[in-house]
Design a protein around this motif. Sequence first.
Motif, short mmCIF file in Angstrom:
data_model
loop_
_atom_site.label_atom_id
_atom_site.label_comp_id
_atom_site.label_asym_id
_atom_site.label_seq_id
_atom_site.Cartn_x
_atom_site.Cartn_y
_atom_site.Cartn_z
N MET A 13 -6.04 -25.49 -26.52
CA MET A 13 -6.29 -24.31 -25.70
C MET A 13 -7.63 -23.65 -26.03
O MET A 13 -8.13 -22.83 -25.28
N HIS A 14 -8.21 -24.04 -27.16
CA HIS A 14 -9.51 -23.51 -27.57
C HIS A 14 -10.61 -24.57 -27.46
O HIS A 14 -11.69 -24.40 -28.02
N SER A 15 -10.32 -25.65 -26.74
CA SER A 15 -11.33 -26.70 -26.57
C SER A 15 -12.06 -26.58 -25.24
O SER A 15 -13.07 -27.27 -25.03
N GLY A 41 -25.08 -39.34 -38.12
CA GLY A 41 -25.06 -39.22 -39.57
C GLY A 41 -24.42 -37.90 -39.98
O GLY A 41 -23.28 -37.62 -39.63
N GLU A 42 -25.17 -37.10 -40.71
CA GLU A 42 -24.67 -35.79 -41.15
C GLU A 42 -24.97 -34.69 -40.14
O GLU A 42 -24.61 -33.53 -40.36
N VAL A 43 -25.64 -35.05 -39.06
CA VAL A 43 -26.00 -34.07 -38.03
C VAL A 43 -25.00 -34.16 -36.89
O VAL A 43 -24.67 -35.24 -36.42
N LEU A 44 -24.49 -33.01 -36.47
CA LEU A 44 -23.65 -32.98 -35.27
C LEU A 44 -24.23 -31.99 -34.27
O LEU A 44 -24.75 -30.94 -34.64
N LEU A 45 -24.15 -32.36 -33.02
CA LEU A 45 -24.66 -31.54 -31.94
C LEU A 45 -23.52 -31.23 -30.98
O LEU A 45 -22.79 -32.13 -30.55
N ALA A 46 -23.36 -29.96 -30.64
CA ALA A 46 -22.26 -29.51 -29.80
C ALA A 46 -22.74 -29.27 -28.37
O ALA A 46 -23.82 -28.71 -28.15
N LEU A 125 -13.91 -31.77 -29.29
CA LEU A 125 -13.50 -33.15 -29.08
C LEU A 125 -14.67 -34.06 -29.44
O LEU A 125 -15.81 -33.61 -29.50
N GLY A 126 -14.37 -35.32 -29.68
CA GLY A 126 -15.41 -36.28 -30.03
C GLY A 126 -14.98 -37.69 -29.66
O GLY A 126 -13.89 -37.91 -29.14
N SER A 127 -15.85 -38.64 -29.95
CA SER A 127 -15.60 -40.02 -29.53
C SER A 127 -14.37 -40.63 -30.19
O SER A 127 -13.83 -41.63 -29.68
N GLN A 128 -13.89 -40.05 -31.30
CA GLN A 128 -12.71 -40.59 -31.95
C GLN A 128 -11.46 -40.45 -31.10
O GLN A 128 -10.45 -41.13 -31.35
N TYR A 129 -11.51 -39.62 -30.08
CA TYR A 129 -10.35 -39.41 -29.21
C TYR A 129 -10.44 -40.21 -27.91
O TYR A 129 -9.51 -40.15 -27.09
N ILE A 130 -11.53 -40.92 -27.73
CA ILE A 130 -11.67 -41.77 -26.54
C ILE A 130 -10.90 -43.07 -26.77
O ILE A 130 -11.00 -43.66 -27.85
N ARG A 217 0.49 -39.37 -30.51
CA ARG A 217 -0.53 -40.11 -29.76
C ARG A 217 -1.34 -39.11 -28.96
O ARG A 217 -0.79 -38.33 -28.19
N PHE A 218 -2.65 -39.13 -29.17
CA PHE A 218 -3.51 -38.16 -28.50
C PHE A 218 -4.79 -38.87 -28.05
O PHE A 218 -5.49 -39.48 -28.86
N LYS A 219 -5.09 -38.77 -26.76
CA LYS A 219 -6.28 -39.41 -26.21
C LYS A 219 -6.95 -38.48 -25.19
O LYS A 219 -6.27 -37.81 -24.41
N LEU A 220 -8.26 -38.45 -25.25
CA LEU A 220 -9.05 -37.85 -24.17
C LEU A 220 -9.27 -38.95 -23.14
O LEU A 220 -10.06 -39.86 -23.35
N LEU A 221 -8.54 -38.87 -22.03
CA LEU A 221 -8.57 -39.95 -21.05
C LEU A 221 -9.77 -39.85 -20.10
O LEU A 221 -10.33 -40.87 -19.71
N GLY A 222 -10.13 -38.61 -19.72
CA GLY A 222 -11.22 -38.51 -18.77
C GLY A 222 -11.50 -37.08 -18.34
O GLY A 222 -10.95 -36.12 -18.90
N ILE A 223 -12.33 -36.98 -17.29
CA ILE A 223 -12.81 -35.68 -16.81
C ILE A 223 -12.62 -35.63 -15.29
O ILE A 223 -13.13 -36.48 -14.56
N LEU A 224 -11.89 -34.63 -14.82
CA LEU A 224 -11.64 -34.46 -13.39
C LEU A 224 -12.94 -34.11 -12.67
O LEU A 224 -13.74 -33.31 -13.16
#
Length: 280
Positions: A13-15, A41-46, A125-130, A217-224
């Motif tokens: 709900m906070h994503s 690497g150690e850098v993340l961009l939101a 969210l990130g690529s680990q949920y794809i 089981r949790f997956k980001l399936l897609g974007i409407l």
Amino acid sequence: MTRKQLTLSEQLMHSTVRIECVLGNGSISTGTGFIYYYYFGEVLLAFIVTNKHVVEGAVSFRTRITCADEDLNPLFKEHFIWETSNFERDLVMHPDPDIDLCLVSMIDLVGKMSHEGRTPFIRNLGSQYIPIENELFDGIEDITMIGYPNGLWDQINNLPIIRRGITATHLNRNYNGKEEFVIDAACFPGSSGSPVFLIDENGYNDRSGNIIIGAPRFKLLGILYAGPLTTAEGEITVQNIPTRNVPIARTKVMMNLGYVIKSHKLNDFEAIVAAKYLSS
């Protein structure tokens, strides 16, 4: 105080964020975005992920973020409003003109919050949920969609609207040859950019009929991004999910189906993001 433990559903709900765009004629459109991180690497961009058509024609982009307390718990009634009109700096379009996806950088947003001594309460969210390549799904799967239909949201607590449905086409197939699938769910103006999830918090049945107990089981399936309309004459047309409530001909009716871009298309942004934000 101590940090409160949130369930997966509470975290999701906070994503998402409610997007307001001021258009060139002064009118306001609304859409949905969700927070997504790219790791280098150690850098993340939101970034905020949404549809291109949500920001099309906009002269400014506005959203609000829930603030966190010193223990990193959400302050539901304390929000930070961020607005940008610097699209050259903050906007990244998907390189394929036929893929209705874009990113809005959160670098300026996070920097301004930090300058004011505020901490954002967000769940990224990130690529680990794809889903991984060739991951197998059943012919019908339950889905959860989070967003702001008709611009509605709990504005006091800055929380979205959650809807549920099912897949209407097989996730392991590309619908009509495009990297997308169809869901059976009500998709209203303001839902554009909503993330579509597969969420089984307490276990699930696999394709072999086995009951997997206690393993979430949790997956980001897609974007409407769009949905079909039908007319009184029976003609079916595809239309982007609108961002505004505008009068339409009464003979056109939404079919409660939604077209969803598969989430792995978010990987296409990595090289562009790296070149734009890490090259200096």
